[in-house]
Design a protein around this motif. Structure first.
Motif, PDB file in Angstrom:
ATOM      1  N   LEU A 787     -54.004 -14.467  13.845  1.00 29.06           N
ATOM      2  CA  LEU A 787     -52.843 -13.677  13.433  1.00 29.06           C
ATOM      3  C   LEU A 787     -53.187 -12.221  13.723  1.00 29.06           C
ATOM      4  N   VAL A 788     -52.362 -11.542  14.525  1.00 29.71           N
ATOM      5  CA  VAL A 788     -52.667 -10.178  14.957  1.00 29.71           C
ATOM      6  C   VAL A 788     -51.589  -9.220  14.460  1.00 29.71           C
ATOM      7  N   ILE A 789     -52.044  -8.125  13.843  1.00 33.76           N
ATOM      8  CA  ILE A 789     -51.144  -7.060  13.388  1.00 33.76           C
ATOM      9  C   ILE A 789     -51.557  -5.792  14.118  1.00 33.76           C
ATOM     10  N   GLN A 790     -50.624  -5.149  14.804  1.00 30.06           N
ATOM     11  CA  GLN A 790     -50.974  -3.993  15.622  1.00 30.06           C
ATOM     12  C   GLN A 790     -49.886  -2.936  15.539  1.00 30.06           C
ATOM     13  N   GLY A 791     -50.302  -1.674  15.580  1.00 36.24           N
ATOM     14  CA  GLY A 791     -49.358  -0.568  15.576  1.00 36.24           C
ATOM     15  C   GLY A 791     -50.054   0.732  15.255  1.00 36.24           C
TER      16      GLY A 791
END
Length: 813
Positions: A787-791
């Protein structure tokens, strides 16, 4: 025929009386008008009696003040050629008052009859004044002495209404009069022949008695507010008038402290089904509140909230009370004998205790009487000595629809619990018209507002913010709040109020909120230096519902106050990472106290600024997932630095630019030493449900030599240039292999580490731009693909939005 009653504020000045004249001139039917004494005069008469009884001659100056007030109004409103007669009559009454007070001064004692005589002068003098004023302006005015209309009789040492004699006198006197009839409220005559009064709220009671006796079509109570409000406007800023109430609802509200109308007023008109309209003398066009048997407008489940202060709890407890017949009877017999009014009663289902709420002034008398009554049981140990606890208030919710609604009590108790308000006693009438709670006196206003906002959804819910830190993030946060005030008020009925703002030098507190774009100038102009303990103590003293403490600093001192703040049932939202990355004992203790106090400790912006990283991890854990590995680039500042470096900037230039853009901590050494990354990884691992201390994180330094031990803004730029040569050598290597530098935080197989890694073009971290953050989570559910969260993970605006989001999360919960 209608009956109109005007209270003291309606006749308190010449300007007020002009409003009364306009109202009476607009009447198209015959009316009976009942007047109170001028506002404040009854209290002045009480002062006079007390001074006279203690032989203090100050009573003479108070009498002179009463005289001057009446003379002043007479001179302003009565024809100069006719005013002398009115002044003479007023002077005659003043002289009689003076003589009576002199008699009290001689004997040093006030008897009940003398008290009634003195207090009646307020109404007696005002009606002479008003008769003269109205006779010049209305066609036909007849003054009827209230002492010839209202009669009382002595029962158990106190005067009570003599109903039969009173109704006969009213019908006899009023049936032969045409035009406008005026009379006094409050004053009466005992059937034994001496002066008496109807007691508290007596003028309203007089009007109600007359309305009932003549079968009036309506009773109008004219006061200084536009009806009966959903709460006392002096306690609740956004209270509003209720269009209609039932008699039963009005009775309940008056019993629990509503001052607009008094309990005895309702009974006579209720028996005859006569409507009561409560109106505002100074805003006659306002609709007011209509009190009838069955309101057409049902309104909310809870119609209104009322409160009474200065309450004490008297408790009778003991195992010897269980199953014993007559305990309650004996208790109430004692209270009746001592003329003590019971406002609220609650009894344990086990029958081991009875608790009553009474006026604090009567607490000691109740205690003595009950201890004497149960002396035998106390000696045998069957009953404990009666306990009296002072310092309480009663808050009551009233509404006929409550009897058909589910969960009203639970909703109210939840609102009180969220605001840290402890309930000491609960009572609900069998009619289910009201639910009453006893709270500490200092929490009364907070409790009223918390319940009011819970049930009246047309009312804006006020969120009170106390903000510490006005740097880049703090300023951005305050500006975001202020820019959205209109939207949240109009669309979501939420009223954000920034009550306090502080930085390292100054503090500014405004109980009604700090508004306007010039907030920073006003803060810096404040004469109050910032003292953290003082700031939070002022926050506690204000005791506002729905309070949230917002920490936009990187201060260890401020984070050290969190436990105290949470223990006062105030939620915390912070971008300050120190608390959540401190010892595990402190971290878990803060979360525990927040849970115990049913408030929130929110720090989403600690990692990834405004990215929903912590929230996502929380949800995974709560739904039963198990996090096995975390790999992340969570320093937006370091990522910006190394992206700039890889794009051709010198290392020192990239560091200084990151600092200038506000991406680093105020002390950029915290970022460069890996402390910031370490704190973020520690927080993520802990939020994943794993116990970890900072000392267990392995940090592999990426610098060729140690950083300075302390930060100096003057020396810092030159110090950074000392690393440029080393990183130029690194640049040659990574450019040749098309690699990027990333400071990677990793947790895997129970081990946590931070290292500078060279990632090639096929690595997911290679494409990160600017100050981006990325978190890759492998769990039991996300095993093959993470699960990838990017920003964007740094910057004042995105961090401020993360803080704002945490506040919205608290509101939604």
């Amino acid at each position: 025929m209608k009956v109109l009653k005007f209270g003291g504020t309606s006749v308190g000045s010449a300007e007020s009386i002009k409003y009364v004249i306009d109202i009476l001139q607009s009447q198209d039917k015959q009316v009976v008008v009942v007047f109170s004494a001028l506002s404040g005069v009854t209290n002045m008469l009480v002062e006079c009696m007390n001074h006279a009884a203690s032989k203090n001659l100050q009573y003479k100056s108070i009498v002179e003040e009463i005289e001057n007030r009446h003379f002043s109004i007479a001179n302003q409103l009565i024809n100069p050629q006719k005013v002398s007669g009115t002044l003479a009559r007023i002077k005659q009454s003043i002289n009689q008052l003076q003589e009576t007070l002199e008699g009290i001064s001689y004997i040093g004692e006030i008897t009940p009859r003398t008290s009634d005589l003195i207090l009646g002068y307020g109404e007696f003098i005002s009606i002479q004044l008003l008769n003269a004023i109205l006779s010049e302006r209305l066609k036909e005015v007849t003054l009827v002495d209230a002492r010839e209309l209202i009669f009382t009789k002595p029962i158990n040492g106190s005067e009570n209404l003599a109903i039969t004699e009173t109704e006969q006198a009213i019908r006899h006197k009023l049936s032969v009069i045409s035009g406008t009839v005026i009379t006094s409220g409050f004053i009466a005559t005992s059937i034994k022949g001496y002066p008496s009064t109807l007691g508290r709220g007596g003028s309203d009671h007089t009007a109600s008695i007359i309305a009932s006796a003549i079968n009036a079509e309506m009773l109008e109570i004219w006061t200084d507010v536009s009806g009966i409000f959903t709460s006392d406007p002096s306690l609740t800023e956004n209270a509003y008038p209720i269009p209609e109430l039932s008699y039963a609802e009005a009775l309940e509200l008056s019993h629990f402290g509503a001052k607009v109308i008094y309990s005895p007023t309702i009974q006579p008109v209720m028996e005859k089904n006569i409507p009561v309209l409560v109106k505002n003398t100074f805003a006659a066009d306002d609709e007011g509140t209509m009190i009838v048997e069955k309101p057409l407008v049902n309104g909310n489940v809870v119609k209104a909230i009322s409160s009474i202060n200065n309450i004490c709890l008297v408790s009778l407890t003991g195992s010897g009370m269980v199953g014993v017949v007559g305990i309650a009877s004996r208790l109430f017999r004692v209270l009746a004998k001592e003329n003590i009014n019971v406002i609220l009663i609650t009894q344990a289902s086990s029958e081991q205790s009875i608790c009553i709420a009474i006026d604090e002034k009567q607490g000691e008398k109740a205690c003595e009487g009950l201890n004497a009554e149960f002396e035998f049981e106390i000696q045998l140990g069957r009953v404990k000595s009666v306990r009296v606890e002072e310092g309480f208030s009663i808050v009551a919710m009233v509404g006929e629809k409550m009897r058909h609604a589910v969960g009203v009590s639970g909703q109210a108790f939840s609102a009180l619990g969220r605001n840290g308000i402890n309930i000491h006693a609960i009572a609900q009438g069998s009619s289910e018209l009201n639910v009453s709670v006893v709270v500490n006196r200092e929490n009364c206003q907070k409790a009223v507002n918390a319940i009011h906002q819970e049930f009246f959804h047309s009312v804006n819910r006020v969120i009170n913010l106390f903000v510490v830190g006005t740097g880049n993030v703090g300023s951005a946060f305050i500006n975001q709040i202020m820019s959205q005030l209109g939207l949240f008020t109009s669309e979501y009925n939420i009223d954000f109020r920034i009550i306090g703002i502080a930085n390292s030098r100054k503090m500014l507190l405004k109980p009604n909120g700090i508004k306007g774009s010039d907030w920073k100038e006003r803060l810096m102009a404040s004469k109050q230096s910032m003292i953290p303990d003082y700031f939070i103590n002022e926050m506690f003293a204000l005791n506002l519902p729905n309070s949230i403490f917002v920490d936009n600093t990187a201060s260890e001192e401020i984070s050290g106050l969190y436990h105290t703040i949470l223990s006062k049932s105030i939620s915390i939202v912070t971008c300050n990472k120190i608390a959540a990355s401190s010892s595990y004992e402190n971290y878990s203790g803060l979360k525990r106290i927040a849970q115990e106090k049913r408030v929130f400790f929110k720090f989403e912006s600690n990692v990834g600024a405004g990215l929903p990283i912590i929230q996502t991890i929380n949800n995974l854990v709560k739904t039963g997932d198990q996090i096995r590995q975390i790999e992340a680039v969570v320093s937006g500042s370091l990522n910006f630095i190394f992206n700039g470096f890889c794009d051709g900037m010198k290392f020192s230039d990239a560091v200084l630019k990151a600092k200038d853009l506000g991406y680093t901590e105020p002390n950029p050494l915290i970022d460069l030493q890996g402390i910031d990354v370490s704190r973020k990884l520690l927080i993520l691992v802990r939020e994943a449900g794993i116990k970890l201390e900072a000392s267990e994180i392995a940090f592999n330094s990426y610098l060729p030599h140690a950083l300075p031990s302390s930060y100096s803004s003057e020396l810092f730029p030159e110090q950074m240039k000392g690393y440029d040569e080393y990183f130029e050598g690194v640049r040659e290597r990574i450019v040749a292999s098309d690699q990027k530098l990333r400071v990677v935080a990793q947790f895997d197989n129970g081990k946590a580490s931070i290292a500078l890694k060279e990632v090639d073009s096929n690595h997911p971290f290679h494409s990160l731009e600017g100050s981006d953050n990325v978190v890759s989570i492998h769990s039991k559910r996300y095993s093959s693909r993470p699960l990838v969260i990017q920003g964007a993970g740094a910057g004042a605006d995105v961090t401020a939005s993360g803080i704002f989001s945490d506040i919205l999360s608290i509101i939604n919960n």
